[in-house]
Design an enzyme around this catalytic site. Structure first.
Site, PDB file in Angstrom:
ATOM      1  N   ASP B 195       0.910  -1.153   0.000  1.00 47.25           N
ATOM      2  CA  ASP B 195       0.000   0.000   0.000  1.00 47.25           C
ATOM      3  C   ASP B 195       0.944   1.196   0.000  1.00 47.25           C
ATOM      4  O   ASP B 195       1.587   1.482   1.016  1.00 47.25           O
ATOM      5  CB  ASP B 195      -0.888   0.011   1.256  1.00 47.25           C
ATOM      6  CG  ASP B 195      -1.855   1.184   1.251  1.00 47.25           C
ATOM      7  OD1 ASP B 195      -1.520   2.252   0.680  1.00 47.25           O
ATOM      8  OD2 ASP B 195      -2.949   1.052   1.805  1.00 47.25           O
ATOM      9  N   HIS B 196       1.051   1.876  -1.095  1.00 52.60           N
ATOM     10  CA  HIS B 196       2.144   2.847  -1.213  1.00 52.60           C
ATOM     11  C   HIS B 196       2.000   4.015  -0.229  1.00 52.60           C
ATOM     12  O   HIS B 196       2.963   4.716   0.051  1.00 52.60           O
ATOM     13  CB  HIS B 196       2.321   3.349  -2.659  1.00 52.60           C
ATOM     14  CG  HIS B 196       1.257   4.295  -3.128  1.00 52.60           C
ATOM     15  ND1 HIS B 196       0.137   3.886  -3.817  1.00 52.60           N
ATOM     16  CD2 HIS B 196       1.143   5.638  -3.003  1.00 52.60           C
ATOM     17  CE1 HIS B 196      -0.620   4.938  -4.096  1.00 52.60           C
ATOM     18  NE2 HIS B 196      -0.033   6.010  -3.619  1.00 52.60           N
ATOM     19  N   HIS B 258      -5.724   2.564   1.330  1.00 55.72           N
ATOM     20  CA  HIS B 258      -4.983   3.727   1.835  1.00 55.72           C
ATOM     21  C   HIS B 258      -5.636   4.342   3.068  1.00 55.72           C
ATOM     22  O   HIS B 258      -4.981   4.600   4.082  1.00 55.72           O
ATOM     23  CB  HIS B 258      -4.880   4.831   0.770  1.00 55.72           C
ATOM     24  CG  HIS B 258      -4.276   4.394  -0.526  1.00 55.72           C
ATOM     25  ND1 HIS B 258      -3.287   3.436  -0.606  1.00 55.72           N
ATOM     26  CD2 HIS B 258      -4.515   4.797  -1.792  1.00 55.72           C
ATOM     27  CE1 HIS B 258      -2.961   3.259  -1.875  1.00 55.72           C
ATOM     28  NE2 HIS B 258      -3.675   4.068  -2.612  1.00 55.72           N
TER      29      HIS B 258
END
Lengths: 350, 509
Positions: B195-196, B258
């Site tokens: 999950d960046h 996110h």
């Protein structure tokens, strides 16, 4: 610092501002960019742009905001965007600086303007719109910009009450700098009736006479006085209003009060007079200074008489006063509502 | 016996010898994010001396052709301009192998290629398999890697790890199935789910901010916090992703991953250590504690909407239903707002409002914590003395930093109360450009450091939380309406109405 706007495009606004700030010395030492709110100066008539710019130049020195100068110009084909920064000396080695973004727009691109401004606003901060040179035609544009703002500011000394009424329907949170100018009158009236001997006169109030031009100030003054005294307007006839006390217990020992608003085209607010049943009077008059005279007993030679210079009446001074001392605008809303009632009653009579 | 001289400094910075295989190497993610991130790691000297990159896709390209294709993208998407000497060294390590993801035979060829490349480095390398592909290929690739002998046991000397991108399934059931398939080939500890957002400095800073500062943690609970808002706002529309997005919606695309990740970090109990599982255990507890919606709750506590035409940065933009590739009858959410509640001792009674949307007024992601008002007994009735709430704002992007709104007395002869803002800005405080999220994540994946990657149970809890919403929404727009909002604004009026019962308002960003 130069106040010439550097032309830029939508996507390069931030970059151009950053480059501009780089010009403030290698490490920007001593230059502080302050902003605790967003301030939009809206100029619907481009012929007033120069005057508006002067006001902006004055305000940036005293108002800690990120500034947006927004004007309409049908000579433009597309948005005209420029940025600049203004600095002034805070202390010997420190400057306080403000960013200004100017957006010019033709009327046919108005609908996109809020999105342009919105993307540049500082998050989470109060936002004010000052409508410079507003008129009825500009209300549509103001309505479009209103969602950006927490409150609308203006100077009603050039307006009529009807225009304020329309602005009021757009946003109930208003800051009227003519109200700031009116502060000195309110302060003096409050000061007079601070004395017990004058307070004791109030139940015998018979008449209030306000003389001023047809602009809102006279009506606002009337509205304020009625609100503070707990008076409500009940009728209009013979060029005067009949006012009754709002609360029944006050009506027991007090009669109706007459309110007259007399026209004087030459001056915004000429005089305010309180006349009491026993002949006592309190009069405040604008004779290029505020002259106050009061006499409790007409048979008594003991009179109160003093005068006071008006504060600087310019918009810049009003802004400075608004910042330094603040102005209580809770009374303004009440005064405004009563002023609307007064005008409506008079109009329906005719 | 422990080494009295500690770990070598280089070991802390650099991962062990690694070969990174990017499945989907010619795709958008590789071009925009992965390869520029690896380049910047090379620039900073964080890549180990023994290292290579192998792009793997269907296209038939040579190493040189692949390098040339990357170069153009690198110039455009790297956060730093390309430096010749760095690029020259870096590009020598880039290779390409055509691979059909569903063809087991191609994976045998792949193995031979990888063996050759490792031999060329003179040592055994760990392998990091990055799946930058359509999720439909995750299973086949994992299976084919296993059958080609390219997956080592967990405790083997050589490490083989799999990195997968979101979406991890499209609902609870599919995420369980996906994980089952991956687990047939890889152990859980070998799977790194990206999950960046977790790679962003500002999100990592949440833990430091909370637990390295003694002054905030005592206030971090229902006694002092009035409510929390988390906003993930984009100004872009669906662009070329309409086909994918319409089957997904913003609730799946942003909230499930996110937003809930950020929320869980914001609300966790202090972990017992900074190890991956200590932190992830606490995050799972938060996700489990979030109250599940009933059907009635969904109607009352969620808002979904689609953007209609409007203006972004002064330019007219079409509405969602006018975008290319979007069916006219679509009810896919491009905006969502939720009123969430965490039922535990710390957070009982604290509303947590989250919103995410496309074609909003600007691109900004922010966490805003509103503290309860001070008692106004001292200032009540005084002019210009209305007290505002203290607000802590953590801006995740674009202007990374933290601000705290407090009340202060403005200069002047009268006691007045006015809000002011205390600011911390990354750029001004640390004077360095923030690394891209993928740089940190790739580095950690190569090191086997899993803290910034989501564990399977976190993902399942997130899906479990959202399941009732999907169910209620799919029952039709008459149950839960699909509102509209003008592109370039902050969403529909219904989202504002969500906060009204408690007199709250969305922060104007």
């Amino acid at each position: 610092m130069s106040d010439i706007y550097t032309k830029t495009s939508v996507k390069d606004i931030s970059k151009t501002l950053t480059n501009l700030m780089r010009g403030f010395g290698d490490d920007q030492a001593g230059f502080e960019f302050t902003a605790s709110k967003n301030f939009i100066l809206f100029v619907p008539q481009d012929r007033q742009l120069e005057e508006a710019q002067k006001l902006l130049d004055a305000i940036v020195e005293i108002y800690p905001a990120k500034f947006f100068l927004v004007y309409l110009d049908d000579q433009l084909n597309d948005y005209n965007i420029g940025v600049t920064a203004r600095c002034h000396i805070l202390t010997k080695n420190r400057h306080s600086c403000a960013e200004i973004i100017r957006f010019g727009s033709p009327r046919n691109k108005l609908t996109g303007l809020p999105s342009l401004i919105r993307s540049q606003m500082l998050p989470g901060l109060d936002t004010e719109i000052f409508g410079f040179g507003l008129d009825m035609r500009s209300l549509e544009s103001l309505t479009l910009l209103n969602p950006l703002a927490d409150r609308i500011m203006f100077d009603s000394s050039q307006f009529n009450l009807s225009l304020i009424k329309n602005i009021w329907t757009i946003n109930k949170k208003l800051v009227d700098f003519d109200w700031v100018r009116f502060a000195v009158w309110r302060e003096e009236i409050s000061s007079i009736f601070q004395k017990n001997s004058y307070q004791a006169l109030i139940p015998q109030l018979e008449r209030i006479v306000i003389q001023g031009s047809s602009n809102p100030t006279a009506y606002l003054a009337a509205g304020w006085i009625l609100g503070r005294l707990g008076l409500q307007v009940s009728a209009f006839g013979n060029n005067e209003y009949e006012c009754a006390y709002e609360y029944a217990y006050e009506r027991l020992d007090r009669d109706l009060v007459a309110l007259q608003i007399l026209s004087d085209p030459n001056v915004t607010l000429k005089s305010i007079s309180f006349v009491f049943k026993n002949g006592a009077k309190v009069v405040l008059e604008n004779m290029h200074r505020l002259v106050i005279s009061a006499q409790i007993d007409p048979l008594d030679n003991d009179k109160l008489s003093r005068s006071k210079n008006f504060d600087d009446q310019s918009l810049k001074a009003c802004f400075a006063r608004y910042l330094a001392i603040g102005e209580s605008f809770k009374d303004y809303s009440l005064a405004l509502e009563r002023a609307f009632e007064l005008e409506t009653l008079a109009q329906s009579y005719f | 016996m422990k080494n009295p001289f500690g770990e070598s400094e280089k070991k802390v910075l650099q991962p062990p010898a690694t070969g990174v295989v990017i499945f989907g190497g010619t795709g958008d993610l590789a071009k925009r994010k992965l390869l520029p991130a690896l380049y910047n790691l090379a620039y900073d000297g964080y890549l180990p001396p023994s290292f290579f990159i192998l792009g793997a896709s269907r296209s038939k390209l040579s190493d040189e052709e692949f390098r040339a294709a990357i170069y153009e993208g690198m110039n455009k998407f790297s956060r730093r301009p390309l430096k010749d000497e760095v690029w020259n060294e870096f590009s020598k390590r880039i290779h390409y192998q055509p691979v059909a993801f569903t063809d087991a035979a191609d994976f045998k060829v792949l193995k031979n290629r990888l063996d050759a490349l490792s031999q060329g480095q003179g040592q055994d390398l760990n392998y990091l398999y990055y799946l930058a592909t359509d999720p439909g290929f995750f299973g086949p690739i994992a299976t084919n890697l296993k059958s080609a002998g390219l997956v080592e046991d967990l405790n083997a000397q050589k490490a083989t790890r799999l990195v997968v991108e979101k979406p991890f399934g499209k609902d609870l059931q599919s995420s369980i199935e996906l994980n089952d398939i991956l687990r047939q080939s890889f152990a859980e500890q070998q799977i790194f789910r990206i999950d960046h957002y977790l790679g962003k400095e500002t999100v990592q800073n949440i833990l430091v901010f909370r637990f390295a500062n003694g002054m905030f943690e005592p206030l971090w609970n229902h006694k002092y916090i009035d409510h929390i808002q988390i906003s993930v706002c984009e100004s872009v529309g669906v662009e070329s992703r309409a086909g994918y997005f319409d089957s997904s919606g913003i609730l799946r695309d942003i909230v499930q991953n996110h937003l809930l990740q950020v929320l869980s970090l914001l609300c966790i109990e202090p972990p017992i250590s900074l190890t991956a599982d200590s932190i992830r255990d606490e995050k799972v507890k938060v996700l489990k504690s979030i109250r599940r919606y009933t059907a009635q709750d969904v109607a009352k506590s969620t808002v979904r909407a689609q953007y209609k035409s409007g203006h972004i940065d002064g330019l007219a933009v079409p509405g969602y239903l006018e975008e290319k590739g979007v069916p006219a009858s679509s009810t896919t959410d491009t905006f969502v707002a939720l009123d969430l509640r965490i039922d535990n001792w710390r957070w009982a009674g604290v509303p947590i409002y989250v919103r995410a949307g496309k074609r909003l007024a600007k691109r900004i992601s922010e966490i805003t914590v509103y503290f309860k008002n001070a008692p106004d007994a001292l200032f009540r009735g005084q002019d210009e003395c209305s007290i505002e709430q203290n607000v802590l704002a953590i801006q995740i992007q674009p202007n990374e930093g933290i601000s705290l709104k407090i009340s202060s007395k403005p200069p002047g002869p009268k006691i007045r109360v006015s809000p002011v803002v205390m600011d911390f800005n990354y750029g001004k405080s640390f004077g360095v450009a923030l690394p891209e999220a993928y740089e940190r994540l790739l580095l950690d994946a190569m090191k086997g450091e899993a803290t910034l990657f989501t564990r399977n149970d976190e993902i399942e809890q997130a899906w479990d939380l959202l399941e009732p919403i999907f169910k209620a929404w799919s029952a039709g727009a008459d149950q839960v309406p699909v509102y509209n909002y003008e592109a370039g604004t902050w969403g529909p009026q219904a989202a504002a109405n969500l906060l009204k019962p408690l007199n709250h308002r969305w922060r104007r960003l």
